[in-house]
Scaffold this active site. Sequence first.
Site, PDB file in Angstrom:
ATOM      1  N   SER A   1      25.488  -8.096 -44.275  1.00  0.00           N
ATOM      2  CA  SER A   1      25.412  -7.702 -42.865  1.00  0.00           C
ATOM      3  C   SER A   1      24.672  -6.375 -42.700  1.00  0.00           C
ATOM      4  O   SER A   1      24.570  -5.569 -43.628  1.00  0.00           O
ATOM      5  CB  SER A   1      26.816  -7.566 -42.280  1.00  0.00           C
ATOM      6  OG  SER A   1      27.520  -8.770 -42.449  1.00  0.00           O
TER       7      SER A   1
HETATM    8  N1  SAM Z   1      30.262  -8.648 -46.981  1.00  0.00           N
HETATM    9  C1  SAM Z   1      29.309  -9.308 -47.847  1.00  0.00           C
HETATM   10  C2  SAM Z   1      28.397  -8.296 -48.507  1.00  0.00           C
HETATM   11  O1  SAM Z   1      28.640  -7.081 -48.388  1.00  0.00           O
HETATM   12  O2  SAM Z   1      27.454  -8.736 -49.182  1.00  0.00           O
HETATM   13  C3  SAM Z   1      28.505 -10.334 -47.100  1.00  0.00           C
HETATM   14  C4  SAM Z   1      29.304 -11.521 -46.732  1.00  0.00           C
HETATM   15  S1  SAM Z   1      28.334 -12.864 -46.148  1.00  0.00           S
HETATM   16  C5  SAM Z   1      27.949 -12.364 -44.496  1.00  0.00           C
HETATM   17  C6  SAM Z   1      29.607 -14.079 -45.934  1.00  0.00           C
HETATM   18  C7  SAM Z   1      30.147 -14.631 -47.222  1.00  0.00           C
HETATM   19  O3  SAM Z   1      31.291 -15.422 -46.927  1.00  0.00           O
HETATM   20  C8  SAM Z   1      29.175 -15.546 -47.954  1.00  0.00           C
HETATM   21  O4  SAM Z   1      28.954 -15.062 -49.248  1.00  0.00           O
HETATM   22  C9  SAM Z   1      29.894 -16.888 -47.962  1.00  0.00           C
HETATM   23  O5  SAM Z   1      29.656 -17.657 -49.129  1.00  0.00           O
HETATM   24  C10 SAM Z   1      31.336 -16.464 -47.864  1.00  0.00           C
HETATM   25  N2  SAM Z   1      32.267 -17.485 -47.376  1.00  0.00           N
HETATM   26  C11 SAM Z   1      32.098 -18.416 -46.415  1.00  0.00           C
HETATM   27  N3  SAM Z   1      33.215 -19.159 -46.268  1.00  0.00           N
HETATM   28  C12 SAM Z   1      34.127 -18.670 -47.165  1.00  0.00           C
HETATM   29  C13 SAM Z   1      35.465 -19.000 -47.511  1.00  0.00           C
HETATM   30  N4  SAM Z   1      36.140 -19.973 -46.907  1.00  0.00           N
HETATM   31  N5  SAM Z   1      36.072 -18.287 -48.474  1.00  0.00           N
HETATM   32  C14 SAM Z   1      35.429 -17.278 -49.118  1.00  0.00           C
HETATM   33  N6  SAM Z   1      34.167 -16.935 -48.842  1.00  0.00           N
HETATM   34  C15 SAM Z   1      33.515 -17.605 -47.874  1.00  0.00           C
END
Ligand code: SAM
Length: 217
Positions: A61
């Site tokens: 983000s």
């Molecule tokens: N905060 C992170 C960073 O600093 O890089 C970025 C997060 S990214 C916007 C969202 C993440 O949520 C992705 O890596 C995705 O694979 C993960 N995600 C989506 N659904 C999920 C779930 N049910 N459980 C765990 N992770 C999940």
Amino acid sequence: MDYEAQRISMVEHQIKARGITDERLLDAFRKVERHLFIPGNSDHFAYSDGPMCIGEGQTISQPYIVALMLDLLMLKPNDIVMEIGTGSGYQTALLAELAQQVYSIERISSLAEKAEALLKKLWYTNIRIQQGDGTLGWISEIEDEKNILFDAIVVSAAAPSVPEGLLTQLKEGGRLVLPCGSKFVQDLICVKKENGKIKKENFGGCQFVPLIGEQGW
Ligand code: SAM
């Protein structure tokens, strides 16, 4: 490249200038080297004012949005925090600077493994990473973690509604921050558990990748 100067400028012009003033939070952003969490061919854009790709169709983000979410969590040094969506591990490192212990769950195993290896290399000892569906909360066979409750929970992917599994793992007085809405556009919501009741506050529009799972999409 002078990444330290870029980091200080990011804090001044993207985060502080937009109203976030908690010095402990700003210091964490000055310290954590965001460029290390961005894939090598685009790390020179690491301190730009927007989201970036981290592979597997996922994003890290915009720095300001990360700062806003962490600010809403109101973390104290002895807090136990859960993060859903480890992604690159950048926000995980910031959480580890601000809280006592971080439990982070990532759905995509390659991202979970990469983040875990990097955070270990950076000598973080207060982070546990699990690969799985974070909508169900922290599931563990370790005795001390079976009934774990969190002071704060942050979800970094867009949910259709607040996952019940996460609410049950939130302590009384705890804060849960998540983007909630459609798959394409959401509102940033802060949920507080006070006297057994749930209070929700809306902090405006945002756009995240979908939260995929049993209590997600
Ligand atoms: N905060 C992170 C960073 O600093 O890089 C970025 C997060 S990214 C916007 C969202 C993440 O949520 C992705 O890596 C995705 O694979 C993960 N995600 C989506 N659904 C999920 C779930 N049910 N459980 C765990 N992770 C999940």
